[in-house]
Design an enzyme around this catalytic site. Structure first.
Site, PDB file in Angstrom:
ATOM      1  N   HIS A 191       8.374  21.702   8.550  1.00  0.00           N
ATOM      2  CA  HIS A 191       9.695  21.564   9.168  1.00  0.00           C
ATOM      3  C   HIS A 191       9.878  22.506  10.347  1.00  0.00           C
ATOM      4  CE1 HIS A 191      10.421  19.107   5.625  1.00  0.00           C
ATOM      5  NE2 HIS A 191      11.197  18.449   6.461  1.00  0.00           N
ATOM      6  N   ARG A 298      18.475  14.468   9.335  1.00  0.00           N
ATOM      7  CA  ARG A 298      18.143  15.461   8.292  1.00  0.00           C
ATOM      8  C   ARG A 298      19.318  16.433   8.201  1.00  0.00           C
ATOM      9  NH1 ARG A 298      12.805  15.111  10.777  1.00  0.00           N
ATOM     10  NH2 ARG A 298      11.221  14.769   9.188  1.00  0.00           N
ATOM     11  N   ARG A 334      20.504  11.107   5.767  1.00  0.00           N
ATOM     12  CA  ARG A 334      19.745  11.408   4.561  1.00  0.00           C
ATOM     13  C   ARG A 334      20.471  12.520   3.815  1.00  0.00           C
ATOM     14  NH1 ARG A 334      13.914  13.767   4.685  1.00  0.00           N
ATOM     15  NH2 ARG A 334      14.943  15.626   5.474  1.00  0.00           N
ATOM     16  N   GLU A 433       8.499   8.335  -0.415  1.00  0.00           N
ATOM     17  CA  GLU A 433       7.653   9.439   0.047  1.00  0.00           C
ATOM     18  C   GLU A 433       6.883  10.104  -1.092  1.00  0.00           C
ATOM     19  OE1 GLU A 433      10.068  12.364   2.054  1.00  0.00           O
ATOM     20  OE2 GLU A 433      11.708  12.188   0.636  1.00  0.00           O
ATOM     21  N   ASN A 456       5.455  12.024   5.968  1.00  0.00           N
ATOM     22  CA  ASN A 456       5.097  13.454   5.953  1.00  0.00           C
ATOM     23  C   ASN A 456       4.814  13.899   4.521  1.00  0.00           C
ATOM     24  OD1 ASN A 456       5.821  13.224   8.595  1.00  0.00           O
ATOM     25  ND2 ASN A 456       7.810  14.194   8.351  1.00  0.00           N
ATOM     26  N   ASP A 457       5.708  13.501   3.636  1.00  0.00           N
ATOM     27  CA  ASP A 457       5.496  13.858   2.232  1.00  0.00           C
ATOM     28  C   ASP A 457       4.534  12.896   1.546  1.00  0.00           C
ATOM     29  OD1 ASP A 457       6.925  16.228   1.673  1.00  0.00           O
ATOM     30  OD2 ASP A 457       8.776  15.126   2.001  1.00  0.00           O
ATOM     31  N   ARG A 467       1.353  20.076   3.522  1.00  0.00           N
ATOM     32  CA  ARG A 467       1.627  19.756   4.931  1.00  0.00           C
ATOM     33  C   ARG A 467       1.845  21.000   5.789  1.00  0.00           C
ATOM     34  NH1 ARG A 467       7.586  16.865   4.331  1.00  0.00           N
ATOM     35  NH2 ARG A 467       7.957  17.410   6.492  1.00  0.00           N
ATOM     36  N   CYS A 504      10.309   6.904   8.790  1.00  0.00           N
ATOM     37  CA  CYS A 504      10.884   8.016   9.545  1.00  0.00           C
ATOM     38  C   CYS A 504       9.998   9.247   9.504  1.00  0.00           C
ATOM     39  CB  CYS A 504      12.286   8.329   9.039  1.00  0.00           C
ATOM     40  SG  CYS A 504      12.294   8.805   7.301  1.00  0.00           S
TER      41      CYS A 504
HETATM   42  C1  PEP Z   1       8.964  12.648   5.396  1.00  0.00           C
HETATM   43  O1  PEP Z   1       8.637  13.256   4.364  1.00  0.00           O
HETATM   44  O2  PEP Z   1       8.199  11.889   6.015  1.00  0.00           O
HETATM   45  C2  PEP Z   1      10.311  12.838   5.957  1.00  0.00           C
HETATM   46  C3  PEP Z   1      10.715  12.115   6.967  1.00  0.00           C
HETATM   47  O3  PEP Z   1      11.100  13.812   5.412  1.00  0.00           O
HETATM   48  P1  PEP Z   1      10.875  15.372   5.698  1.00  0.00           P
HETATM   49  O4  PEP Z   1       9.886  15.514   6.824  1.00  0.00           O
HETATM   50  O5  PEP Z   1      12.188  15.958   6.070  1.00  0.00           O
HETATM   51  O6  PEP Z   1      10.352  15.873   4.398  1.00  0.00           O
HETATM   52 MG    MG Z   2      10.147  14.173   3.153  1.00  0.00          MG
END
Ligand code: PEP
Ligand code: MG
Length: 579
Positions: A191, A298, A334, A433, A456-457, A467, A504
């Site tokens: 993040h 977010r 979200r 995710e 991402n997750d 990550r 996303c």
């Molecule tokens: C993700 O996990 O892809 C996502 C969009 O949420 P975040 O990056 O905030 O965990």
């Molecule tokens: Mg996520």
């Protein structure tokens, strides 16, 4: 001149002086003193306390003027630490007993305090560590005759260099004179990196040695496209980078030319292209880059760098603003995704061995419906001012989804009873995710209006790759066949159930993956605003049929590397006229 290589976290090239920040340890060496020096050492200590007090009161006044009384009151706790008799008396009695320099004694007492507080069960008291540390550092700086600097004191644009930055550190750079940052550790989809993109500053993370190799005020070129940092570049290198910057601007101009055109393939398949935001202030950038809505707002950054929880009205004002500004396009809010690498001080998040696998996101909200409902009420109330949708993060199975929906229904009922209006048909979605959700997408699809794939997750969980950890970044492969198969499964499950599906995660904004995702049938791509024109350009340059063929071929390959090489070469063919 030296070159450091890291992970490109946020695009762009910039040049500026280094400004190192760190969580300084209280490392002061002990120096013996004579009995006769004790009064002088006590005097130094008292002067440092008085000076620190003055500084804090000054800071408090400034904050009261710029941000309000309530924010300024945060520093009352700092003043209390300064007046703590026990702390002061302990320093003086140890000074008399041990005959060592006062700076050392103070640093030792401070360490002891921090240690004691970190073991306290009560979360409120444990939180005082932040205040003690902060004031302690100020006193120590004054004792040692050093100036205490913070990011808000910066007068000129600098490149922040740090071992690590938390997302809340990065949020604090918002509106400060920071033109880029470089860290020793961290990953591309942490993040911290995501916030850098939203602040539109280049960032290179995971360099391993930046803090060891870079000195304050070294001149740095930060190339956030390639993940390179040049320390004290020569004239020729600066010139080369300037030219590279010009070239990139030229290419960006070509993409920008299509930003307001429809996002439709050559044979007429339209997809929606939306933006991810972290702060309402990003809305102008979202519009400038031609987004057709916000696919991920977010909201957790709203909770950071403050000592209290945002009130329902604060939530409401922010969501109303974004909804109104984006209308007639839709905005997906979200719900709170706290935990993982995003910690905020108000909540008691017990130390977790595996924070990403722990008490985060919807798990936290289901355990704290009091906090969850405040946000849901605000979203529902704001839904009258535009087209709002809401989605839950980190759903791992149908029970969780049902529980979240139950709390949502209760909230709707409460609002109705209070006579408060809202959009009764607000769309509700689940982020997909977690691998268990991906594999049971057919079961979940019947109970929501849409899915949004959080790659991402999803990638970190399915490939077992943290990550945020640069050491395993090479394993973090969006093109891994397991990931592609899961995405295919999610999209098919959604379409079979008659619901739409977006993405996303950062993958949706990576040019290389656009063709495969398009070919797999994704309905909405949501990404950092700056990359929208390029993705739109790519989608407008192919037929859906071509993209489907590319996706089919990619699915037949057996490794992430093969897929990556294949899609890069396909993309090159399409962008042949751009470079
Ligand atoms: C993700 O996990 O892809 C996502 C969009 O949420 P975040 O990056 O905030 O965990
Ligand atoms: Mg996520």
């Amino acid at each position: 001149m030296i070159e450091l290589r890291g992970i490109p976290a946020a695009a762009g090239i910039t040049i500026g002086p280094a400004y190192k920040i760190g969580k300084e340890e209280f490392v002061v060496s002990p120096q013996p003193i004579n009995q006769d020096d004790i009064p002088l050492q006590i005097q130094l200590f008292e002067e440092a306390l008085i000076k620190t007090r003055k500084e804090i009161i000054e800071l408090q006044k400034q904050i009261a003027k710029e941000m309000g009384q309530e924010e300024a009151e945060i520093f009352d706790a700092h003043l209390l630490v300064l007046e703590d008799r026990m702390l002061i008396e302990e320093v003086i009695s140890r000074l008399k007993r041990e005959h060592l320099n006062v700076a050392y004694i103070f640093s030792e007492v401070l360490k002891k305090y921090v240690d004691v507080f970190s073991k306290i069960e009560d979360s409120y008291l444990r939180e005082r560590i932040v205040d003690i540390n902060d004031v302690g550092r100020r006193i120590l700086h004054n004792l040692l005759g050093k100036e205490y600097k913070t990011l808000s004191d910066l007068k000129e644009k600098v490149v922040v260099v740090a071992h690590d930055l938390s997302p809340s550190d990065t949020v604090a750079m918002h509106k400060q004179n920071v033109c880029a940052f470089v860290t020793d550790i961290g990953g591309k989809t942490s993040h911290t990196a995501i916030i850098a993109k939203s602040l539109e500053i280049p960032a290179v993370v995971g360099t391993e040695h930046a803090t060891a190799k870079i000195k304050n005020n070294d001149m740095l070129i930060v190339d956030g496209n390639a993940g390179v940092v040049i320390v004290n570049p020569d004239k020729q290198t600066i010139e080369d980078y300037r030219q590279e910057e010009e070239k990139l601007k030229g290419i960006a101009g070509r993409f920008l030319a299509v930003k307001d055109l429809a996002c439709v393939t050559l044979d007429g398949r339209s997809v929606n292209i939306a933006a991810n935001i972290e702060f309402p202030e990003e809305v102008p950038s979202v519009k400038i880059h031609g987004a057709e809505g916000i696919g991920l707002y977010r909201t957790e950054f709203f909770y950071m760098n403050r000592k209290d929880l945002p009130s329902e009205d604060e939530h409401f004002q922010a969501y109303k603003y974004v909804a109104e500004q984006m209308y007639p396009h839709s905005v997906i809010i979200r719900t709170l995704d706290l935990g993982g690498d995003k910690f905020i001080s108000q909540f008691e998040i017990p130390r977790q061995m595996q924070p990403f696998l722990g008490w985060r996101a919807i798990r936290f909200c289901l355990a704290r419906p009091d906090i969850f409902k405040i946000q849901l009420r605000a979203i529902l109330r704001a839904s009258l001012y535009g087209k709002l949708k809401l989605m839950y993060p980190m759903i791992s199975g149908i029970e969780e989804l049902r529980q979240a929906n139950k709390i949502l229904e209760e909230t709707k009922q409460e609002l109705k009873e209070e006579g408060v209006s809202f959009d009764g048909d607000i769309q509700v979605g689940a982020m997909i995710e977690v691998p268990s959700a991906a594999m049971t997408a057919d079961l979940l699809a019947g109970e929501v209006d849409f899915f949004s794939i959080g790659t991402n997750d999803l990638i970190q969980y399915s490939l077992a790759v943290d990550r945020t950890n640069e050491k395993v970044a090479y394993l973090y492969e969006p093109t891994h066949p397991a990931v592609l198969r899961m995405i295919k499964n999610i999209i098919e499950a959604a379409h079979n159930a008659g619901i739409w599906v977006g993405m996303c995660g950062e993958m949706a904004g990576e040019p290389a993956f656009a063709l495969v995702l398009l070919g797999l049938g994704l309905d909405e791509f949501s990404m950092p605003p700056q990359v929208i024109p390029q993705i739109k350009y790519i989608i407008r340059s192919v037929t859906f049929k071509q993209a489907q063929d590319i996706a089919q071929q990619a699915l037949r390959l057996s490794s992430g590397r093969e897929v990556e090489a294949f899609i890069q070469s396909e993309l090159k063919k399409i962008l042949v006229n751009v470079n």
